[in-house]
Design a protein around this motif. Structure first.
Motif, PDB file in Angstrom:
ATOM      1  N   ALA A  59     -47.434  14.000  47.745  1.00  0.00           N
ATOM      2  CA  ALA A  59     -46.709  14.346  46.523  1.00  0.00           C
ATOM      3  C   ALA A  59     -47.537  14.009  45.282  1.00  0.00           C
ATOM      4  O   ALA A  59     -47.510  14.751  44.289  1.00  0.00           O
ATOM      5  N   THR A  60     -48.287  12.921  45.336  1.00  0.00           N
ATOM      6  CA  THR A  60     -49.136  12.544  44.199  1.00  0.00           C
ATOM      7  C   THR A  60     -50.210  13.597  43.951  1.00  0.00           C
ATOM      8  O   THR A  60     -50.448  14.015  42.809  1.00  0.00           O
ATOM      9  N   PHE A  61     -50.848  14.043  44.998  1.00  0.00           N
ATOM     10  CA  PHE A  61     -51.878  15.077  44.844  1.00  0.00           C
ATOM     11  C   PHE A  61     -51.263  16.423  44.468  1.00  0.00           C
ATOM     12  O   PHE A  61     -51.891  17.223  43.779  1.00  0.00           O
ATOM     13  N   GLY A  62     -50.032  16.655  44.928  1.00  0.00           N
ATOM     14  CA  GLY A  62     -49.345  17.869  44.499  1.00  0.00           C
ATOM     15  C   GLY A  62     -49.058  17.855  43.004  1.00  0.00           C
ATOM     16  O   GLY A  62     -49.202  18.886  42.316  1.00  0.00           O
ATOM     17  N   TRP A  63     -48.670  16.689  42.499  1.00  0.00           N
ATOM     18  CA  TRP A  63     -48.436  16.549  41.057  1.00  0.00           C
ATOM     19  C   TRP A  63     -49.735  16.728  40.274  1.00  0.00           C
ATOM     20  O   TRP A  63     -49.745  17.308  39.188  1.00  0.00           O
ATOM     21  N   ARG A  64     -50.847  16.261  40.851  1.00  0.00           N
ATOM     22  CA  ARG A  64     -52.144  16.469  40.204  1.00  0.00           C
ATOM     23  C   ARG A  64     -52.448  17.961  40.070  1.00  0.00           C
ATOM     24  O   ARG A  64     -52.985  18.412  39.048  1.00  0.00           O
ATOM     25  N   THR A  65     -52.091  18.737  41.079  1.00  0.00           N
ATOM     26  CA  THR A  65     -52.306  20.180  41.017  1.00  0.00           C
ATOM     27  C   THR A  65     -51.514  20.800  39.876  1.00  0.00           C
ATOM     28  O   THR A  65     -52.010  21.681  39.157  1.00  0.00           O
ATOM     29  N   LEU A  66     -50.285  20.340  39.680  1.00  0.00           N
ATOM     30  CA  LEU A  66     -49.452  20.882  38.600  1.00  0.00           C
ATOM     31  C   LEU A  66     -49.961  20.442  37.230  1.00  0.00           C
ATOM     32  O   LEU A  66     -49.823  21.181  36.253  1.00  0.00           O
ATOM     33  N   LEU A  67     -50.538  19.239  37.147  1.00  0.00           N
ATOM     34  CA  LEU A  67     -51.042  18.759  35.863  1.00  0.00           C
ATOM     35  C   LEU A  67     -52.207  19.600  35.350  1.00  0.00           C
ATOM     36  O   LEU A  67     -52.492  19.615  34.150  1.00  0.00           O
ATOM     37  N   ARG A  68     -52.867  20.305  36.249  1.00  0.00           N
ATOM     38  CA  ARG A  68     -53.954  21.176  35.803  1.00  0.00           C
ATOM     39  C   ARG A  68     -53.438  22.252  34.852  1.00  0.00           C
ATOM     40  O   ARG A  68     -54.145  22.676  33.939  1.00  0.00           O
ATOM     41  N   PRO A 112     -58.049   4.872  49.578  1.00  0.00           N
ATOM     42  CA  PRO A 112     -57.396   4.377  50.807  1.00  0.00           C
ATOM     43  C   PRO A 112     -56.032   5.023  51.029  1.00  0.00           C
ATOM     44  O   PRO A 112     -54.994   4.360  51.002  1.00  0.00           O
ATOM     45  N   VAL A 113     -56.022   6.326  51.232  1.00  0.00           N
ATOM     46  CA  VAL A 113     -54.771   7.051  51.445  1.00  0.00           C
ATOM     47  C   VAL A 113     -54.909   7.884  52.708  1.00  0.00           C
ATOM     48  O   VAL A 113     -56.000   8.027  53.272  1.00  0.00           O
ATOM     49  N   TRP A 114     -53.790   8.420  53.150  1.00  0.00           N
ATOM     50  CA  TRP A 114     -53.789   9.314  54.312  1.00  0.00           C
ATOM     51  C   TRP A 114     -54.785  10.441  54.082  1.00  0.00           C
ATOM     52  O   TRP A 114     -54.725  11.139  53.083  1.00  0.00           O
ATOM     53  N   ARG A 115     -55.729  10.633  54.998  1.00  0.00           N
ATOM     54  CA  ARG A 115     -56.849  11.530  54.777  1.00  0.00           C
ATOM     55  C   ARG A 115     -56.428  12.968  54.415  1.00  0.00           C
ATOM     56  O   ARG A 115     -56.960  13.545  53.472  1.00  0.00           O
ATOM     57  N   PRO A 116     -55.475  13.585  55.115  1.00  0.00           N
ATOM     58  CA  PRO A 116     -55.138  14.981  54.774  1.00  0.00           C
ATOM     59  C   PRO A 116     -54.322  15.140  53.491  1.00  0.00           C
ATOM     60  O   PRO A 116     -54.063  16.272  53.076  1.00  0.00           O
ATOM     61  N   SER A 117     -53.909  14.035  52.861  1.00  0.00           N
ATOM     62  CA  SER A 117     -52.964  14.146  51.746  1.00  0.00           C
ATOM     63  C   SER A 117     -53.524  14.944  50.573  1.00  0.00           C
ATOM     64  O   SER A 117     -52.775  15.651  49.882  1.00  0.00           O
ATOM     65  N   ALA A 118     -54.838  14.876  50.332  1.00  0.00           N
ATOM     66  CA  ALA A 118     -55.422  15.622  49.219  1.00  0.00           C
ATOM     67  C   ALA A 118     -55.284  17.122  49.423  1.00  0.00           C
ATOM     68  O   ALA A 118     -54.972  17.864  48.490  1.00  0.00           O
ATOM     69  N   LEU A 119     -55.491  17.577  50.663  1.00  0.00           N
ATOM     70  CA  LEU A 119     -55.386  19.004  50.961  1.00  0.00           C
ATOM     71  C   LEU A 119     -53.930  19.447  51.040  1.00  0.00           C
ATOM     72  O   LEU A 119     -53.553  20.474  50.474  1.00  0.00           O
ATOM     73  N   VAL A 120     -53.119  18.676  51.747  1.00  0.00           N
ATOM     74  CA  VAL A 120     -51.697  19.032  51.870  1.00  0.00           C
ATOM     75  C   VAL A 120     -51.024  19.006  50.505  1.00  0.00           C
ATOM     76  O   VAL A 120     -50.224  19.892  50.172  1.00  0.00           O
ATOM     77  N   GLY A 121     -51.340  18.010  49.692  1.00  0.00           N
ATOM     78  CA  GLY A 121     -50.746  17.916  48.363  1.00  0.00           C
ATOM     79  C   GLY A 121     -51.111  19.100  47.486  1.00  0.00           C
ATOM     80  O   GLY A 121     -50.270  19.625  46.754  1.00  0.00           O
ATOM     81  N   ALA A 122     -52.374  19.544  47.560  1.00  0.00           N
ATOM     82  CA  ALA A 122     -52.793  20.699  46.771  1.00  0.00           C
ATOM     83  C   ALA A 122     -52.026  21.949  47.185  1.00  0.00           C
ATOM     84  O   ALA A 122     -51.588  22.742  46.342  1.00  0.00           O
ATOM     85  N   LEU A 123     -51.822  22.121  48.480  1.00  0.00           N
ATOM     86  CA  LEU A 123     -51.087  23.288  48.974  1.00  0.00           C
ATOM     87  C   LEU A 123     -49.612  23.210  48.568  1.00  0.00           C
ATOM     88  O   LEU A 123     -49.010  24.218  48.184  1.00  0.00           O
ATOM     89  N   LEU A 124     -49.036  22.011  48.630  1.00  0.00           N
ATOM     90  CA  LEU A 124     -47.631  21.855  48.230  1.00  0.00           C
ATOM     91  C   LEU A 124     -47.457  22.086  46.728  1.00  0.00           C
ATOM     92  O   LEU A 124     -46.463  22.672  46.299  1.00  0.00           O
ATOM     93  N   GLY A 125     -48.407  21.616  45.936  1.00  0.00           N
ATOM     94  CA  GLY A 125     -48.333  21.846  44.499  1.00  0.00           C
ATOM     95  C   GLY A 125     -48.387  23.322  44.172  1.00  0.00           C
ATOM     96  O   GLY A 125     -47.675  23.805  43.275  1.00  0.00           O
ATOM     97  N   ASP A 126     -49.201  24.065  44.913  1.00  0.00           N
ATOM     98  CA  ASP A 126     -49.293  25.503  44.680  1.00  0.00           C
ATOM     99  C   ASP A 126     -48.018  26.227  45.082  1.00  0.00           C
ATOM    100  O   ASP A 126     -47.705  27.291  44.551  1.00  0.00           O
ATOM    101  N   VAL A 127     -47.269  25.655  46.026  1.00  0.00           N
ATOM    102  CA  VAL A 127     -46.000  26.281  46.416  1.00  0.00           C
ATOM    103  C   VAL A 127     -45.063  26.380  45.214  1.00  0.00           C
ATOM    104  O   VAL A 127     -44.328  27.363  45.060  1.00  0.00           O
ATOM    105  N   LEU A 128     -45.083  25.390  44.325  1.00  0.00           N
ATOM    106  CA  LEU A 128     -44.247  25.450  43.128  1.00  0.00           C
ATOM    107  C   LEU A 128     -44.720  26.555  42.188  1.00  0.00           C
ATOM    108  O   LEU A 128     -43.903  27.222  41.529  1.00  0.00           O
ATOM    109  N   ARG A 129     -46.030  26.779  42.126  1.00  0.00           N
ATOM    110  CA  ARG A 129     -46.551  27.879  41.319  1.00  0.00           C
ATOM    111  C   ARG A 129     -46.110  29.217  41.915  1.00  0.00           C
ATOM    112  O   ARG A 129     -45.750  30.144  41.184  1.00  0.00           O
TER     113      ARG A 129
END
Length: 285
Positions: free
Chosen positions: A42-51, A128-145
């Motif tokens: 969710a944090t990385f998804g929010w980063r995608t939206l902040l762009r 130190p976070v779950w390894r796939p979270s950066a990719l999954v978060g980016a995809l989830l953030g784009d779902v809102l777009r």
């Protein structure tokens, strides 16, 4: 000449840190708990939206682009294929909704490759976070777009005369199914972003993949009017299954088999490309 007396340099004093005090400062207070997979994504998804906040031009692909696609094709083909815009929009709007959303999914890969170029990728991987979270978060953030783009297209369709017989629930179900497939399709562009060197290369290869999938489908016309060899491709094209399911949900004529095929294709994309992408993500130096 008189000799200049040299000034002796003072003896340098070496500072020895108090290791006990340093340790006490580091362990003082409770250590924050690391984020779990869901919170990190969710944090990385929010980063995608902040762009979008910092680069408002990114809204173009989810607002102006879908509007242009809908208006151009509706008025270009409506009279020739269905006799009028009102008649054609009933058939066409679910299809152009699918095409518009799938076309903008490729920007997920472009954004990731841009992060790699700028060095942000390496910083994220060191966290130190779950390894796939950066990719999954980016995809989830784009779902809102994609949800915003869907709302824009459907609102425009209603203004042009589109009337979904499936009602609001049918429209919501169609959009939900489309978002599931778009999320799965995004793994293709994510994998390409990790394999290719530049954002332009990602965009070029993405167009090579998405163009035949969208135009070689039942988005614009009934496949029965196509040559036999093209019908064979359309029948196995996952985008055709998606368009049929979305069209059926919106008009209250959805078949369980069509929806099931879309969910099966989505699961296959994630099951195959997810591990390949993560392997490449972990091995990339």
């Amino acid at each position: 000449m008189t000799a200049v007396a040299s000034t002796p340099t003072p003896t340098q004093q070496h500072w020895t840190p108090d290791t006990a005090a340093v340790h006490e400062a580091l362990v003082a207070g409770a250590r924050p708990r690391p984020q779990g997979p869901l919170a990190a994504s969710a944090t990385f998804g929010w980063r995608t939206l902040l762009r979008i906040k910092h680069v408002p031009e990114q809204l173009f692909d989810v607002t102006a682009f879908p509007v242009m696609m809908t208006l151009i094709f509706t008025f270009l083909f409506g009279g020739a294929l269905a006799g009028s815009v009102d008649a054609y929009i009933q058939f066409f709007l679910p299809g152009i909704l699918v095409q518009s959303i799938l076309m903008i999914t490729m920007y997920t890969g472009v954004a990731l490759n841009t992060d790699i170029e700028k060095g942000v990728f390496d910083r994220i991987r060191s966290l130190p976070v779950w390894r796939p979270s950066a990719l999954v978060g980016a995809l989830l953030g784009d779902v809102l777009r994609f949800t915003l783009a869907s709302a824009v297209i459907i609102s425009l369709g209603l203004l042009l005369g589109f009337r979904p017989d499936g009602g609001p629930l049918g429209v919501l179900g169609a959009v939900g199914l489309l978002l599931v497939f778009a999320f799965a399709l995004g793994w293709i562009w994510t994998f390409l972003a990790l394999r290719l060197q530049t954002p332009n290369a990602v965009m070029g290869w993405s167009m090579l993949v998405i163009t035949p999938l969208t135009f070689g489908s039942n988005i614009f016309v009934d496949p029965s009017t196509m040559p036999g060899w093209l019908q064979a491709f359309v029948d196995v094209n996952p985008v055709s299954h998606l368009v049929t399911a979305v069209r059926g949900l919106m008009h209250g004529e959805a078949m369980a088999g069509d929806v099931g095929m879309v969910l099966l294709w989505s699961a296959l994309l994630v099951a195959v490309l997810g591990p390949l992408t993560m392997r490449r993500y972990g091995n990339r130096s």
